[in-house]
Design an enzyme around this catalytic site. Structure first.
Site, mmCIF file in Angstrom:
data_model
loop_
_atom_site.group_PDB
_atom_site.id
_atom_site.type_symbol
_atom_site.label_atom_id
_atom_site.label_comp_id
_atom_site.label_asym_id
_atom_site.label_seq_id
_atom_site.Cartn_x
_atom_site.Cartn_y
_atom_site.Cartn_z
ATOM 1 N NE ARG A 62 -6.498 0.258 11.652
ATOM 2 C CZ ARG A 62 -5.271 0.143 11.135
ATOM 3 N NH1 ARG A 62 -4.422 1.141 11.216
ATOM 4 N NH2 ARG A 62 -4.882 -0.981 10.558
ATOM 5 C CE1 TYR B 13 12.765 31.761 5.365
ATOM 6 C CE2 TYR B 13 13.100 29.413 4.985
ATOM 7 C CZ TYR B 13 12.784 30.681 4.507
ATOM 8 O OH TYR B 13 12.500 30.853 3.187
ATOM 9 C CE LYS C 62 -0.354 -0.193 5.050
ATOM 10 N NZ LYS C 62 -1.168 -0.621 6.189
ATOM 11 C CG MET D 230 9.638 23.935 0.228
ATOM 12 S SD MET D 230 8.588 24.956 -0.797
ATOM 13 C CE MET D 230 7.349 25.469 0.370
HETATM 14 C C1 PLP Z 1 -0.396 -1.555 6.905
HETATM 15 C C2 PLP Z 1 -0.947 -2.854 7.300
HETATM 16 C C3 PLP Z 1 -0.116 -3.984 7.349
HETATM 17 C C4 PLP Z 1 1.380 -3.897 7.226
HETATM 18 O O1 PLP Z 1 1.885 -3.377 8.438
HETATM 19 P P1 PLP Z 1 3.438 -3.261 8.741
HETATM 20 O O2 PLP Z 1 3.491 -2.849 10.166
HETATM 21 O O3 PLP Z 1 3.959 -2.210 7.823
HETATM 22 O O4 PLP Z 1 4.053 -4.572 8.483
HETATM 23 C C5 PLP Z 1 -0.702 -5.216 7.589
HETATM 24 N N1 PLP Z 1 -2.031 -5.331 7.786
HETATM 25 C C6 PLP Z 1 -2.850 -4.258 7.779
HETATM 26 C C7 PLP Z 1 -4.292 -4.460 8.025
HETATM 27 C C8 PLP Z 1 -2.337 -2.984 7.550
HETATM 28 O O5 PLP Z 1 -3.152 -1.925 7.567
#
Ligand code: PLP
Length: 381
Positions: free
Chosen positions: A149, A271, A50, A320
């Protein structure tokens, strides 16, 4: 004898038009996959790609993971799944963690994507879609074992137990949940969630079970179930900050030296002039800043860059497009030949950068911008 950052590894390393170069070691990512796969025995080791493979480029990373043996992938969104479908083989599975938003079900089947069904609404949508297509459709069911969640609640599961017909047309390929405290092995929440997964799954159609992401894998075999879902560990982040990191680093970030200057007692830098010289110093301005994802807080907690064996403290605020470092300790002969310094490299990991910035390696990796030049190392080193 000092070492400069290594010479060009891949075409474009010396790309003069970019302020910084991100080198991504695909061989190290493959090696990390193999280590995790070996560590999890008979469980299937999936790969989480992802957020564009945590910012490293899913189109390059996913095929390498597939060659290393991964045949199940996870993304968060439908659009990520559609893009990923083009870069891996048709026989590899892609699960979409957020599941189908109402009305998108047909796109899942069209692109051969498997939804993770997180709610009664998503179950109803997938059930209806299966009814329209006239065939059972594969999906994962997520249950909420305590993170509040995603996933089905106890009440939802009670409803499904009483009305199994609500799952008609849904071919359950995986029952999964996610750990809230896996990076803290001593947390009692881990065993609690593990036991709840078993109890909740017992009331759903029989399917392989999955609980652990990267850190959960290192909690031991009791947490592996039938499938594990590492993301961060594939990209070299430490699964537990209090234990040695068994994974290989996968990125190197080198910033161009744009300008050097000598300053003297009382001169301020950057800055707000938040840093002032208390003696003569030599400094260098680098072509990397917070717009490149090099977080502004990176200067706060002892942030630094490295030139070979020389540590270069960051001075003042990160701008930046630029960052200023102290190069006083670097011999002239070394400085004269230097073109780049390492922001992330052999002496400074992504996790180190995150610690200085008061955040986690995940945020540093996914923030690394697209402005700098990227080079992929393809040979398995
Ligand atoms: C992002 C995610 C993972 C991977 O998690 P890591 O800690 O990066 O290994 C696995 N399962 C779900 C449901 C996630 O949201």
């Amino acid at each position: 004898m000092s070492e400069l950052p290594s010479p060009p590894h891949a075409t474009g390393w010396a790309e003069p038009g970019a302020g910084a170069m991100l080198e991504i070691d695909l061989g190290a990512i493959a090696a990390n996959y193999r280590l995790l796969d070996a560590r999890t025995g008979t469980a299937t080791c999936a790969a989480v790609v992802k957020a564009d493979a945590y910012g490293l480029g899913a189109h390059r990373v996913a095929p390498v993971l597939e060659q290393a043996g991964a045949h199940t992938f996870f993304v968060a969104h439908l659009e990520e799944g559609i893009r990923l479908r083009c870069c891996i083989s048709r026989s590899s599975r892609i699960f979409v963690l957020h599941g189908p938003m109402p009305g998108t079900e047909a796109e899942f089947t069209h692109h051969d994507l498997l939804p993770v069904l997180n709610s009664m609404e998503q179950i109803a949508g997938w059930h209806a879609h299966a009814g329209r297509t006239g065939t059972p459709l594969p999906a994962a069911l997520q249950v909420d074992t305590g993170m509040s969640r995603f996933g089905l609640s106890d009440t939802d599961i009670a409803t499904l137990s009483a009305r199994p017909d609500l799952l008609d047309g849904i071919d359950t390929r995986l029952v999964m949940s996610h750990l809230a405290c896996a990076d803290t092995p001593a947390s009692p929440a881990n065993a609690m969630q593990r036991d709840r997964l078993r109890a909740m799954a017992a009331r759903l159609p029989t399917a392989p079970l999955a609980l652990s992401a990267s850190s959960g894998i290192f909690l031991g075999p009791d947490y592996h179930f039938d499938l594990v879902r590492p993301g961060a560990a594939l990209y070299g982040l430490a699964p537990n900050e209090n234990a040695p990191n068994p994974l290989r680093p996968t990125v190197r970030l080198a910033a161009r030296i744009v300008q050097r200057r000598a300053i003297t007692t009382g001169d301020g830098v950057g800055y707000g002039l938040t840093w002032r010289a208390t003696g003569p110093r030599r400094i260098a301005t680098l072509g990397i800043g917070y717009a490149d994802g090099f977080l502004r807080h990176g200067a706060d907690g002892g942030g630094c860059a490295w030139l070979g064996e020389y540590r270069l403290p960051i001075l003042g605020r990160i701008s930046m497009d630029s960052t200023t470092v102290d190069v006083t300790d670097v011999p002239d002969s070394v400085m004269a030949r230097a073109t780049h310094v390492d922001m992330i490299g052999p002496r400074r990991s992504v996790d180190d950068v995150a610690r200085s910035a008061g955040t986690i390696g995940y945020e540093v990796l996914t923030a690394l911008g697209s402005r700098f030049h990227r080079a992929y190392l393809t040979q398995a080193a």
